[in-house]
Design a protein around this motif. Structure first.
Motif, PDB file in Angstrom:
ATOM      1  N   SER A 179      50.976  35.511  28.167  1.00  0.00           N
ATOM      2  CA  SER A 179      50.172  36.217  27.173  1.00  0.00           C
ATOM      3  C   SER A 179      50.585  37.672  27.048  1.00  0.00           C
ATOM      4  CB  SER A 179      48.698  36.151  27.580  1.00  0.00           C
ATOM      5  OG  SER A 179      48.311  34.814  27.810  1.00  0.00           O
TER       6      SER A 179
ATOM      7  N   ARG B  48      49.409  30.600  20.251  1.00  0.00           N
ATOM      8  CA  ARG B  48      48.121  31.057  19.722  1.00  0.00           C
ATOM      9  C   ARG B  48      48.195  32.528  19.374  1.00  0.00           C
ATOM     10  NH1 ARG B  48      43.024  29.676  21.115  1.00  0.00           N
ATOM     11  NH2 ARG B  48      42.635  31.290  19.572  1.00  0.00           N
ATOM     12  N   ARG B  49      47.601  32.892  18.264  1.00  0.00           N
ATOM     13  CA  ARG B  49      47.449  34.301  17.894  1.00  0.00           C
ATOM     14  C   ARG B  49      45.963  34.517  17.620  1.00  0.00           C
ATOM     15  NH1 ARG B  49      51.201  38.588  16.540  1.00  0.00           N
ATOM     16  NH2 ARG B  49      49.854  40.279  15.905  1.00  0.00           N
TER      17      ARG B  49
ATOM     18  N   LYS C 227      46.455  42.476  19.244  1.00  0.00           N
ATOM     19  CA  LYS C 227      46.132  41.064  19.033  1.00  0.00           C
ATOM     20  C   LYS C 227      46.696  40.255  20.192  1.00  0.00           C
ATOM     21  CE  LYS C 227      45.662  41.837  14.269  1.00  0.00           C
ATOM     22  NZ  LYS C 227      44.741  41.386  13.335  1.00  0.00           N
TER      23      LYS C 227
ATOM     24  N   THR D 179      48.269  37.363  21.974  1.00  0.00           N
ATOM     25  CA  THR D 179      49.225  36.333  21.570  1.00  0.00           C
ATOM     26  C   THR D 179      49.644  35.565  22.810  1.00  0.00           C
ATOM     27  OG1 THR D 179      50.007  37.785  19.808  1.00  0.00           O
ATOM     28  CG2 THR D 179      51.415  35.935  20.393  1.00  0.00           C
TER      29      THR D 179
END
Length: 192
Positions: free
Chosen positions: A34, A163-164, A178, A180
């Motif tokens: 991440s 995933r964002r 954000k 990610t």
């Protein structure tokens, strides 16, 4: 918000009356790599690195056709954010915990008997407050490509995914970070 969630669940259950094949419940655990990304880099600012991140949850797959299912559920993600201050006479480092809970609304398409692709929007809720990390609550996006093996009513699978979070944040900040993630989910499902 409650009305929206209730409407989505009623939609899934009403579609089950038209389902041609079996529905499935899945449990999984995942390892993630991440990072907190910004659209623009801030020169001279501090940094935030994520360590020890993982996820787990359950999914419900509602069959629409033999190969296509609607996929929803609940996902919990956790990571340790290592925050390093801007370069000053003294540079400090500290750690904060970041947690999110997510509800995916995915399409799941099976092909070649052993493979599937899934993806769609995700509604994210942040479970921890942070002084240094922008809020991750909002509407995100996710997709993955996986492999599965069915044995009787059980289905064992691996699902590498992307995933964002907070693509559309509920609370916008300047230079919004954000979350990610690239991850691998390992799970077992039961068809009924």
């Amino acid at each position: 918000m409650k009305k929206l969630l209730l409407s989505l669940f009623l939609l899934f259950f009403s579609l089950s009356a038209f389902a041609q094949t079996q529905n499935e419940v899945r449990l999984y655990f995942g390892f993630t790599n991440s990072d907190l990304l910004r659209s623009e880099e801030i020169t001279g600012g501090g940094s935030a690195d994520i360590e020890n991140s993982y996820e787990f949850g359950f999914r419900y797959l509602l069959s629409v056709t033999d190969n296509l299912s609607l996929e929803t559920g609940l996902n919990y993600w956790r990571g340790d954010v290592l925050i390093t201050s801007a370069p000053m006479p003294e540079q400090t480092t500290r750690s904060e915990e970041l947690q999110t809970t997510s509800i995916p609304i995915f399409a799941n398409y099976n092909f070649l008997d052993y493979f599937f692709v899934n993806g769609g929007p995700v509604m994210d809720f942040q479970g921890s407050e942070s002084e240094s990390v922008d809020p991750q609550a909002g509407i995100g996006v996710g997709f993955g490509l996986g492999a599965q093996y069915a044995f009787n009513n059980f289905n064992f699978y691996v699902n590498p995914n992307f995933r964002r979070y907070a693509v559309i944040p509920f609370e916008e900040k300047n230079f919004h970070q954000k979350l990610t993630t690239f991850g691998i989910q390992l799970g077992v499902g039961y068809k009924f």
